[in-house]
Design an enzyme around this catalytic site. Sequence first.
Site, PDB file in Angstrom:
ATOM      1  N   GLU A 128       6.914  38.738  46.455  1.00 60.83           N
ATOM      2  CA  GLU A 128       7.505  37.505  46.998  1.00 60.83           C
ATOM      3  C   GLU A 128       8.111  37.720  48.381  1.00 60.83           C
ATOM      4  O   GLU A 128       8.025  36.854  49.262  1.00 60.83           O
ATOM      5  CB  GLU A 128       8.586  36.963  46.044  1.00 60.83           C
ATOM      6  CG  GLU A 128       8.040  36.371  44.754  1.00 60.83           C
ATOM      7  CD  GLU A 128       7.721  37.407  43.701  1.00 60.83           C
ATOM      8  OE1 GLU A 128       8.044  38.596  43.916  1.00 60.83           O
ATOM      9  OE2 GLU A 128       7.130  37.042  42.667  1.00 60.83           O
ATOM     10  N   ALA A 183       9.963  28.879  40.848  1.00 56.27           N
ATOM     11  CA  ALA A 183      11.067  28.765  41.814  1.00 56.27           C
ATOM     12  C   ALA A 183      12.085  29.884  41.627  1.00 56.27           C
ATOM     13  O   ALA A 183      12.690  30.353  42.588  1.00 56.27           O
ATOM     14  CB  ALA A 183      11.747  27.407  41.669  1.00 56.27           C
ATOM     15  N   HIS A 242      12.765  31.585  34.153  1.00 53.69           N
ATOM     16  CA  HIS A 242      11.576  30.782  34.483  1.00 53.69           C
ATOM     17  C   HIS A 242      11.838  29.293  34.319  1.00 53.69           C
ATOM     18  O   HIS A 242      10.908  28.523  34.096  1.00 53.69           O
ATOM     19  CB  HIS A 242      10.382  31.176  33.594  1.00 53.69           C
ATOM     20  CG  HIS A 242       9.796  32.515  33.897  1.00 53.69           C
ATOM     21  ND1 HIS A 242      10.437  33.687  33.586  1.00 53.69           N
ATOM     22  CD2 HIS A 242       8.633  32.873  34.497  1.00 53.69           C
ATOM     23  CE1 HIS A 242       9.687  34.713  33.970  1.00 53.69           C
ATOM     24  NE2 HIS A 242       8.590  34.245  34.530  1.00 53.69           N
TER      25      HIS A 242
END
Lengths: 334, 324
Positions: free
Chosen positions: B60, B84, B129
């Site tokens: 990421e 996210a 999550h």
Amino acid sequence: MCALPVKFEPSIPVAQYDKELLKKFYRVMVTIRTFEETVESHFLAGDIPGFVHLYIGEEAIATGVMSNLTSADYIESTHRGHGHTIAKGADLKRMMAEIFGRSTGYCKGKGGSMHIADFSAGMLGANGIVGGGYTLAVGAALAAKMRGEDRVSTVFFGDGASNRGTFHEALNMAAVWKLPAFFVCEMNQWASTTPYRTATSVEDIADRAQGYGIPGYIVDGNDVFAVYECAQTAIADIRSGKGPALMECKTYRIKGHFVGDPEKYRTKEEVQKVYDENNPIDRFVAKVLEAKALTRADLDTIKAEARSAVDEAVEFAQSSPEPDPAALYEDLYV
Amino acid sequence: MRTITFSQATQEAMIEEMERDPSVFVMGEDIARQGGIFGQFKELPGRFGTDRVRDTPITETAIVGAAVGAALAGMRPVADMHFADFMLVCGDEIFNQMAKVHYMFGGQKTVPMVLRAPDGLTNQAAAQHSQSMEGFFCHIPGLKVVAPSNPADAKGLLKSAIRDDNPVIYFEHKALFGTKGEVPDGEYFTPIGKAAVVDEGKDVTMVSWSNCLRTVCQTVVKMAAAEGISIELIDLRTLSPIDDVTILESVTKTSRLCIVHEAVEQGGLGGEVAAIVAEKGIDLLDAPILRFGAPFTPVPFARPLEQAYRLSPEKILDGLKGLF
């Protein structure tokens, strides 16, 4: 997989170097040195606010690398970024004005010493976050590759930054996508106050290149000829599409981490010894004079020009206005 | 008008923008081979190839950092965060690089990139999550933050985000991908920075966004109507900058304000909306401001726990009744 890093030695005799290139080496190195010494004295006099990190003693690296790049090539710099910025061709006046916090600076006084950028010169920015530049440089390399452009993206970083996770993620991404990215480590022995050996698991940071299957080079970072020739080799391969490379330049941080650092972690004698015996500018001068490649008069002229250019930059900065407070909200959004 | 899914709507936006502008590309984990974990990219690799629809390593930090670097080098990247929650892995790249480059370099270069971030509660995905994290990002100057609640806005806001020269974070609730809605034919844009009045009403202004608006708030609107309470429902759509004009206009009419969001209530964006109305329109109010968000816990896994964590329309209705 790639083998152990190459311990690179320069092989071109100094006398065979183009005289204009030698003059350029000296001009860039001595301009950086003069600029930094001047910034230091103005900081200590209270003319410059914020934090300032000096590049003194490491001039050969920026000079040797940038002499292989054009303004089409990208660089990502560090908090210790004045040398890279000068070597990439930025304007001394606008740099100095930025460091003084004036509206005529590169960033209109919004960035300061740690955040100078000159996009017109391919200088994508200094970075106040140690290790913050790697992934941005990889992205610029990705853009160049996707568009089929002949551009190399170089990121400078120190030995301290080589312990950031971003180092791993950037090297891996650049390697797996064979991007035109050049990783240049300025191994200056000190991560702020922490000595290299107490914080880093390997003797040579270039050893880590193996872990990403890319070439690694170790070079004397205080020898501009060594840096120049090694970077030339590495960059030629990168430009030809072979993917990234890592070059570790062994150097020494002559000044404290920042101007004002009490430097209690090392002795004055240790620093003085490096300054006297392994000063990249003195070493260059000795070599070119010995080879009779440049004359003392050549060098004196260049040095005087550098002095006056830096003096003009200070004058420009000091006579420039501070930003209008109304500019606070400018440049936040487009 | 056509009826398509939220996922198809985002895909249409991507296709139109990638066809129009060769500098637009998308990268992220599992977007080319898999087509995105929610299928939201599945048509793209076939149309644009895996150079422009780029599978990345699980990295990421490098995804966002490389998107910033590519944007500085003239591209218009769209980076997918997979979930996210993983945006917290690359905090520096979002908060210190993406958000600040334009300002701290004195406006020399813009950062025209979009970060797509599937957020919110779905399928008992538990603590790492399931989060709604818009509040963090709305706190940072330099970023724009949007969160559509329906397919039409999903397409219109994504197209606007891609064309915007500022960095935009695009929150897309995971439970929305399969939902259907009417989408206009032809090209259109949903403006960034403009809220929408979804249901007109006269008694209470309800401000919400994303999936919470579609599920919880729409339910509350119906329940309240049966009790004789008329709710004016505002879909904020853009969370930064906030459209305070639309909110204040509505409160002028209703004199009551209720904010509902799926994110944790403490420190959530609802507090900011409440502050805007308190600062600029306290005289408009006939009752205290109501605010509903998630409890101050991580998202739990087991069904009864997750159920207890979710917003309850009944509880919100009870709160609304207390305003009169």
